[in-house]
Scaffold this active site. Structure first.
Site, PDB file in Angstrom:
ATOM      1  N   ARG A  70       2.328   0.303  -4.219  1.00 28.59           N
ATOM      2  CA  ARG A  70       2.813   1.041  -3.046  1.00 28.59           C
ATOM      3  C   ARG A  70       4.325   1.198  -3.078  1.00 28.59           C
ATOM      4  NH1 ARG A  70      -0.769   0.899   1.668  1.00 28.59           N
ATOM      5  NH2 ARG A  70      -2.790   1.351   0.768  1.00 28.59           N
TER       6      ARG A  70
ATOM      7  N   ARG B 167       6.431   3.835   3.133  1.00 29.25           N
ATOM      8  CA  ARG B 167       7.165   3.887   4.400  1.00 29.25           C
ATOM      9  C   ARG B 167       8.370   2.976   4.501  1.00 29.25           C
ATOM     10  NH1 ARG B 167       1.723   3.248   7.666  1.00 29.25           N
ATOM     11  NH2 ARG B 167       1.489   2.001   5.784  1.00 29.25           N
TER      12      ARG B 167
ATOM     13  N   ARG C 164       7.639  12.706   4.190  1.00 25.54           N
ATOM     14  CA  ARG C 164       6.351  12.593   4.895  1.00 25.54           C
ATOM     15  C   ARG C 164       6.368  13.428   6.173  1.00 25.54           C
ATOM     16  NH1 ARG C 164       2.329  11.154   7.940  1.00 25.54           N
ATOM     17  NH2 ARG C 164       1.365   9.111   7.802  1.00 25.54           N
TER      18      ARG C 164
ATOM     19  N   ASP D  96      -4.051   8.873  -3.120  1.00 27.89           N
ATOM     20  CA  ASP D  96      -4.818   7.839  -2.420  1.00 27.89           C
ATOM     21  C   ASP D  96      -6.191   7.703  -3.055  1.00 27.89           C
ATOM     22  OD1 ASP D  96      -4.381   6.124   0.150  1.00 27.89           O
ATOM     23  OD2 ASP D  96      -6.488   6.687   0.132  1.00 27.89           O
TER      24      ASP D  96
ATOM     25  N   TYR E 114     -15.014   2.244   2.623  1.00 31.19           N
ATOM     26  CA  TYR E 114     -14.404   3.186   3.574  1.00 31.19           C
ATOM     27  C   TYR E 114     -15.344   4.349   3.871  1.00 31.19           C
ATOM     28  CZ  TYR E 114      -9.999   0.737   2.951  1.00 31.19           C
ATOM     29  OH  TYR E 114      -9.032  -0.225   2.944  1.00 31.19           O
TER      30      TYR E 114
HETATM   31  O1  CP3 Z   1       1.098   2.335  -5.199  1.00 32.83           O
HETATM   32  C1  CP3 Z   1       1.580   3.449  -4.932  1.00 32.83           C
HETATM   33  O2  CP3 Z   1       2.803   3.615  -4.631  1.00 32.83           O
HETATM   34  C2  CP3 Z   1       0.732   4.689  -5.082  1.00 32.83           C
HETATM   35  C3  CP3 Z   1       0.159   5.204  -3.923  1.00 32.83           C
HETATM   36  C4  CP3 Z   1      -1.038   4.534  -3.250  1.00 32.83           C
HETATM   37  C5  CP3 Z   1      -1.307   4.746  -1.889  1.00 32.83           C
HETATM   38  N1  CP3 Z   1      -2.517   4.206  -1.599  1.00 32.83           N
HETATM   39  C6  CP3 Z   1      -0.436   5.461  -0.952  1.00 32.83           C
HETATM   40  C7  CP3 Z   1      -0.595   5.227   0.489  1.00 32.83           C
HETATM   41  C8  CP3 Z   1      -2.081   3.752  -3.768  1.00 32.83           C
HETATM   42  C9  CP3 Z   1      -2.240   3.166  -5.155  1.00 32.83           C
HETATM   43  C10 CP3 Z   1      -3.022   3.574  -2.717  1.00 32.83           C
HETATM   44  C11 CP3 Z   1      -4.288   2.853  -2.884  1.00 32.83           C
HETATM   45  C12 CP3 Z   1      -5.139   2.602  -1.722  1.00 32.83           C
HETATM   46  N2  CP3 Z   1      -5.367   3.417  -0.653  1.00 32.83           N
HETATM   47  C13 CP3 Z   1      -5.951   1.452  -1.594  1.00 32.83           C
HETATM   48  C14 CP3 Z   1      -6.095   0.348  -2.615  1.00 32.83           C
HETATM   49  C15 CP3 Z   1      -4.906  -0.506  -2.744  1.00 32.83           C
HETATM   50  C16 CP3 Z   1      -4.549  -1.362  -1.586  1.00 32.83           C
HETATM   51  O3  CP3 Z   1      -3.373  -1.298  -1.173  1.00 32.83           O
HETATM   52  O4  CP3 Z   1      -5.382  -2.151  -1.134  1.00 32.83           O
HETATM   53  C17 CP3 Z   1      -6.631   1.568  -0.361  1.00 32.83           C
HETATM   54  C18 CP3 Z   1      -7.578   0.553   0.227  1.00 32.83           C
HETATM   55  C19 CP3 Z   1      -6.267   2.836   0.209  1.00 32.83           C
HETATM   56  C20 CP3 Z   1      -6.767   3.448   1.471  1.00 32.83           C
HETATM   57  C21 CP3 Z   1      -5.660   3.579   2.422  1.00 32.83           C
HETATM   58  N3  CP3 Z   1      -4.646   4.511   2.321  1.00 32.83           N
HETATM   59  C22 CP3 Z   1      -5.408   2.806   3.574  1.00 32.83           C
HETATM   60  C23 CP3 Z   1      -6.272   1.647   4.040  1.00 32.83           C
HETATM   61  C24 CP3 Z   1      -4.234   3.285   4.154  1.00 32.83           C
HETATM   62  C25 CP3 Z   1      -3.574   2.858   5.445  1.00 32.83           C
HETATM   63  C26 CP3 Z   1      -2.746   1.673   5.108  1.00 32.83           C
HETATM   64  C27 CP3 Z   1      -1.465   1.620   5.881  1.00 32.83           C
HETATM   65  O5  CP3 Z   1      -0.642   0.791   5.455  1.00 32.83           O
HETATM   66  O6  CP3 Z   1      -1.285   2.360   6.855  1.00 32.83           O
HETATM   67  C28 CP3 Z   1      -3.760   4.323   3.336  1.00 32.83           C
HETATM   68  C29 CP3 Z   1      -2.524   5.078   3.573  1.00 32.83           C
HETATM   69  C30 CP3 Z   1      -1.498   5.069   2.508  1.00 32.83           C
HETATM   70  N4  CP3 Z   1      -1.771   5.208   1.170  1.00 32.83           N
HETATM   71  C31 CP3 Z   1      -0.098   5.001   2.708  1.00 32.83           C
HETATM   72  C32 CP3 Z   1       0.482   5.109   1.444  1.00 32.83           C
HETATM   73  C33 CP3 Z   1       1.936   5.156   1.097  1.00 32.83           C
HETATM   74  C34 CP3 Z   1       0.620   4.959   4.053  1.00 32.83           C
HETATM   75  C35 CP3 Z   1       0.599   6.377   4.541  1.00 32.83           C
HETATM   76  C36 CP3 Z   1       1.657   6.791   5.503  1.00 32.83           C
HETATM   77  O7  CP3 Z   1       1.463   6.605   6.726  1.00 32.83           O
HETATM   78  O8  CP3 Z   1       2.684   7.406   5.099  1.00 32.83           O
END
Ligand code: CP3
Length: 339
Positions: free
Chosen positions: A19, A23, A32, A69, A145
């Site tokens: 990640r 943010r 964003r 994602d 999910y």
């Molecule tokens: O690692 C990276 O920088 C690459 C980008 C990446 C994102 N999601 C961007 C993201 C990767 C590799 C993921 C994987 C992901 N997405 C997983 C597996 C890894 C983990 O962290 O457990 C899962 C379960 C998801 C599903 C997902 N996407 C969730 C549960 C959420 C909400 C989480 C939160 O913190 O709000 C997301 C959103 C998400 N994916 C964000 C980012 C940067 C936050 C989005 C935002 O509001 O800008």
């Protein structure tokens, strides 16, 4: 990083972190806001490429992970995907025969192409010595999910379907596994040097279920990707599972690296995996959030525990959005200075 994945020992571990685009960076929040929404950002090649490059530029990291994602795969199978601000992802639930039959059999290229276009833009912009990482979710984590239509504390709805209608559950896992293999191949063709498979919820299953619903489909995906693209390198992140289960997974999937969560015992991991695959990890995101001398000591300990092994420095899970940038800078400087 590629040398390490391919078997070389170097004394300085490459650094990237899960990640890393997100943010905690003001420049991410600005893009964003311009994109309008999270899914819109994922599917806009120019903006997705820009946020992918931001942390690499700011910190001089050794790898970029494409901004996307894990839920893009079900979305490209025709499932509606959106984000509720300050809550998280939402999907139209797939939890019975009728909703399963509404899913597409194969990926819709209109949804996946922007990801591949973003990878091409990033590849062209990256220095040659910076590795480009593509990724996907493992079928079990994505299914957790998809079946609930949202994130859940205990993956309850997915477990209920697994135990209540195994045939339908197996069809969902198979559909996701095939689509995921294609999506990884698409990312490799667009310029990804390596792919990482995130199984965030692997730790919520028992040993038998882990073998059947996590390890087997991941091994099938890895072998399909390798059969199609022999140069592919695969990193696995099975969060929350015992080292013995990881060992079985790594050998079934012939993984090039294992990404360790923060609670995994590093000395045990080293004993089990050195000579088999590279080790990635595993600073706790909480330790990075707090920073200070405790963080320095933990970093030194990680470097010490993995010295002389094929090590890629990373967090044990994604960076937290409240993390101060100064702590990230201090972490990277410490790794480079002590390595
Ligand atoms: O690692 C990276 O920088 C690459 C980008 C990446 C994102 N999601 C961007 C993201 C990767 C590799 C993921 C994987 C992901 N997405 C997983 C597996 C890894 C983990 O962290 O457990 C899962 C379960 C998801 C599903 C997902 N996407 C969730 C549960 C959420 C909400 C989480 C939160 O913190 O709000 C997301 C959103 C998400 N994916 C964000 C980012 C940067 C936050 C989005 C935002 O509001 O800008």
């Amino acid at each position: 990083m590629l040398d390490i994945l391919d078997g070389a020992l170097t004394h300085e571990p490459p650094i990237w972190f899960m990640r890393q685009a997100g943010r905690y960076l003001p420049e991410y929040r600005a893009v964003r806001a311009k994109a309008g929404g999270f899914v819109e950002l994922c599917l806009n090649p120019e903006l997705a490429a820009e946020v992918t490059l931001q942390p690499v530029r700011r910190f001089g990291l050794d790898a970029a992970i494409i901004f996307s994602d894990i839920l893009i795969v079900p979305h490209a199978l025709g499932v509606k995907l959106w984000f509720e601000e300050n809550e998280g992802p939402r999907l139209e639930p797939v939890n019975d025969i009728a909703s399963f039959e509404r899913m597409q059999p194969v990926l819709d290229r209109k949804i996946t192409q922007p990801v591949y276009d973003a990878l091409k833009i990033v590849r062209d912009a990256l220095p040659a010595n910076v590795t480009l990482i593509g990724f996907c979710g493992a079928p079990w984590t994505v299914a957790s999910y998809l079946i609930a239509g949202r994130g859940t504390e205990d993956q309850g709805p997915a477990k209920a379907l697994m135990r209540g209608d195994e045939k339908l559950f197996a069809s969902i896992i198979d559909r996701l596994a095939d689509a995921t293999a294609h999506h990884l191949i698409g990312q490799i063709d667009a310029g990804a040097d390596v792919v990482q498979i995130f199984d965030t919820w692997a730790g919520s299953l028992n040993e038998h279920e882990f073998g059947r619903w996590c390890a087997a489909p991941i091994a099938r995906i890895a072998s399909a990707v390798r059969a199609a693209r022999p140069q592919a390198r695969v990193i696995l992140f099975p969060k929350g599972v015992k080292i013995e289960w990881m060992k079985r997974l790594v050998s079934e999937a012939e993984a090039d690296a294992i990404s360790l969560d923060p609670i995994t015992n590093r000395k045990r991991a080293r004993e089990v995996f050195s000579g088999i695959c590279a080790l990635q990890g595993n600073l706790s995101p909480d330790v990075l959030l707090d920073g200070g001398d405790a963080m320095d000591r933990e970093i030194d300990q990680i470097l010490e525990d993995f010295r002389g092994t094929r090590h890629i420095f990373n967090l044990g899970h994604g960076i937290l959005k409240e993390t101060p940038i100064a702590h990230v800078e201090r972490m990277i400087a410490r790794v480079r200075e002590r390595a």
